[in-house]
Design an enzyme around this catalytic site. Structure first.
Site, PDB file in Angstrom:
ATOM      1  N   ASP A   1       0.854  -1.181   0.000  1.00  0.00           N
ATOM      2  CA  ASP A   1       0.000   0.000   0.000  1.00  0.00           C
ATOM      3  C   ASP A   1       0.893   1.234   0.000  1.00  0.00           C
ATOM      4  O   ASP A   1       2.025   1.201   0.506  1.00  0.00           O
ATOM      5  CB  ASP A   1      -0.888   0.033   1.240  1.00  0.00           C
ATOM      6  CG  ASP A   1      -1.938  -1.062   1.223  1.00  0.00           C
ATOM      7  OD1 ASP A   1      -1.919  -1.890   0.299  1.00  0.00           O
ATOM      8  OD2 ASP A   1      -2.779  -1.081   2.138  1.00  0.00           O
TER       9      ASP A   1
ATOM     10  N   HIS B   1       5.141  -7.329  -0.502  1.00  0.00           N
ATOM     11  CA  HIS B   1       5.025  -8.625  -1.151  1.00  0.00           C
ATOM     12  C   HIS B   1       5.813  -8.623  -2.458  1.00  0.00           C
ATOM     13  O   HIS B   1       6.302  -7.588  -2.914  1.00  0.00           O
ATOM     14  CB  HIS B   1       3.556  -8.946  -1.433  1.00  0.00           C
ATOM     15  CG  HIS B   1       2.694  -8.969  -0.200  1.00  0.00           C
ATOM     16  ND1 HIS B   1       2.109 -10.117   0.278  1.00  0.00           N
ATOM     17  CD2 HIS B   1       2.309  -7.980   0.657  1.00  0.00           C
ATOM     18  CE1 HIS B   1       1.407  -9.843   1.363  1.00  0.00           C
ATOM     19  NE2 HIS B   1       1.513  -8.544   1.616  1.00  0.00           N
TER      20      HIS B   1
ATOM     21  N   SER C   1       7.585   3.496   5.160  1.00  0.00           N
ATOM     22  CA  SER C   1       8.858   3.805   4.531  1.00  0.00           C
ATOM     23  C   SER C   1       8.666   3.869   3.017  1.00  0.00           C
ATOM     24  O   SER C   1       7.633   4.346   2.557  1.00  0.00           O
ATOM     25  CB  SER C   1       9.925   2.778   4.913  1.00  0.00           C
ATOM     26  OG  SER C   1      11.196   3.257   4.540  1.00  0.00           O
TER      27      SER C   1
END
Length: 457
Positions: A239, A315, A426
């Site tokens: 995200d 991911h 981050s």
């Protein structure tokens, strides 16, 4: 206090005209107590006894003597009250051989001057930065391009001198502290309200389930919350917000529009040929040409910023094989979009973990960039990785190869498979090789979620 002044000072104060004129009316007050009450009473009694002992004395002279003694007595009472009021003042003194000097106000003022200067300077700078952000928001509303204003070398050096690595380690320790059961809901609810976290997507919605802040940051999502797009070859690994994307030109990568960093500085020197699954297309030339493995391909990049309220795991963005890991210990400066527009080569200054390998079109890399309070970067299949460790010094890097004699391919990753996690928000940077007809399905500044398409052929 009165005794410390001394008789000399009393005589001096007695001779001051204002004191005499102010307190001369108290001469008729015979009942006031004072330090010299017994002495004055003695003087008065003597003056009264003298007319009785001498039959030839002048009564008027004795009366004048008695009035004079009463006047001095009232002046001494006034002095006593004045000195007692001085005793009640909250002043600190230091003693010398000559006199006592009161220094508390001057000393306090001298101590406050540096603090007042720092507060004024810091407040002025913070106000100036807020005004600049306000201008940027207004320009964005009008659709105007914001000209980048880069920090000077001294500003970057000053920022890097802040012990952000130590602060991030302390923050990591704090996140591991188990919260009392009754305190979990208020703390997590405040965080949810501040950063807009959607707990309906979490695999466990009960806030009491998360024992500490670290578990809450690394919460898992429901399987149906992030469907993985199967139609496109590259998906978003996390995200976040798209800061920039496009084709790599002149060995420079844009962290935001108009602010670039060196591709070689970011990825480090070229990996030895024996560690690569296949050799580059050319053995000489620019660093970009050393990464491209097939004729006619180009290098592309995409930068995704993870805010504190975003899902913190990342991911695999495609089907690929990870063959090498390079860890760069570095600073832990903030990587929010405002700082990315201000500091050139920000991602090259910060600590980062570069995973390189190959996919069906050639070279592929995913870089997890650390930030303030995000010194912890975890790669699930790499147990030897320890980020923000005091044993590593800035300016160096550590290589680790997943290609061994028993495993000559590396670590295979499937699209959408769990790859790693941050302790807090981050940045993820993708740099990969693809044919010239590769197209991004994005626009700068848009919000994106894990599993959504980044681009395809």
């Amino acid at each position: 206090m009165a005794a410390s002044v001394g008789p000399g000072c009393l005589r001096l104060l007695r001779g001051v005209a204002p004191w005499r004129s102010r307190y001369s009316c108290l001469g008729t007050c015979r009942g006031w107590p004072g330090p010299n009450w017994g002495l004055e009473r003695g003087v008065v009694s003597l003056s009264r006894a003298r007319p009785e002992e001498s039959s030839s004395g002048d009564v008027g002279t004795h009366l004048n003597l008695e009035l004079s003694s009463r006047r001095h007595h009232c002046e001494d009472i006034a002095l006593s009250h004045f000195l007692q009021s001085l005793r009640k003042l909250p002043l600190r003194t230091f003693s010398t051989n000559a006199r006592k000097v009161h220094t508390a106000p001057a000393r306090t003022l001298s101590l406050l001057r540096p603090l007042l200067f720092l507060v004024a300077t810091g407040g002025g700078y913070a106000g100036y930065r807020q005004y600049e952000k306000y201008q940027e928001r207004e320009w964005e509303k009008l659709g105007l391009e914001i000209p980048p204003k880069l920090a000077g070398h001294w500003e970057v050096a000053l920022y890097k001198s802040v012990p952000t690595r130590l602060l991030s380690r302390a923050w990591g320790r704090l996140n591991q502290v188990e919260l009392p059961h009754w305190l979990r809901r208020p703390v997590y609810s405040l965080y949810i309200w501040t950063f807009g976290v959607n707990m309906k997507e979490a695999a466990v919605e009960d806030l009491h389930h998360y024992r500490n802040l670290s578990e809450f940051f690394r919460r898992k999502l429901k399987p149906q919350a992030r469907p993985v797009c199967g139609l496109h070859s590259v998906i978003s690994p996390s995200d976040g917000k798209i800061l920039n994307f496009g084709q790599v030109k002149n060995c420079e990568v844009e962290q935001v529009k108009g602010v670039t960093y060196s591709l070689e500085s970011f990825l480090g020197p070229r990996i030895p040929a024996e560690d690569l699954p296949f050799p580059p297309a050319t053995s000489s030339g620019s660093f970009r040409s050393q990464l491209v493995t097939r004729e006619g391909n180009e290098l592309y990049h995409c930068v995704i910023y993870l805010a504190p309220g975003d899902y913190h795991c990342f991911h695999s963005p495609t089907d690929w094989t990870v063959s090498h890991r390079r860890h760069f210990p570095g600073s832990l400066m903030s990587v929010n979009p405002g700082m990315a527009r201000w500091i050139k080569e920000l991602f090259c200054h910060n600590e980062r973990v570069v995973l390189t390998g190959d996919w069906k079109h050639g070279f592929f890399s995913l870089t997890a960039v650390g930030a303030t309070n995000v010194g912890s970067i975890r790669i699930y299949f790499d147990r030897d990785l320890h980020t923000n460790s005091p044993r590593y010094s800035k300016g160096s890097y550590n290589d680790f190869s997943f290609v061994t004699h028993t495993n000559k391919e590396g670590i295979p990753m499937r699209k959408g498979e769990h790859l790693g996690e941050f302790n807090l928000g981050s940045t993820i940077v993708l740099i990969f090789e693809a044919p010239k007809d590769f197209n991004f399905k994005l626009k700068a500044g848009q919000k994106i979620r894990f599993g959504e398409a980044l681009g395809s052929l």
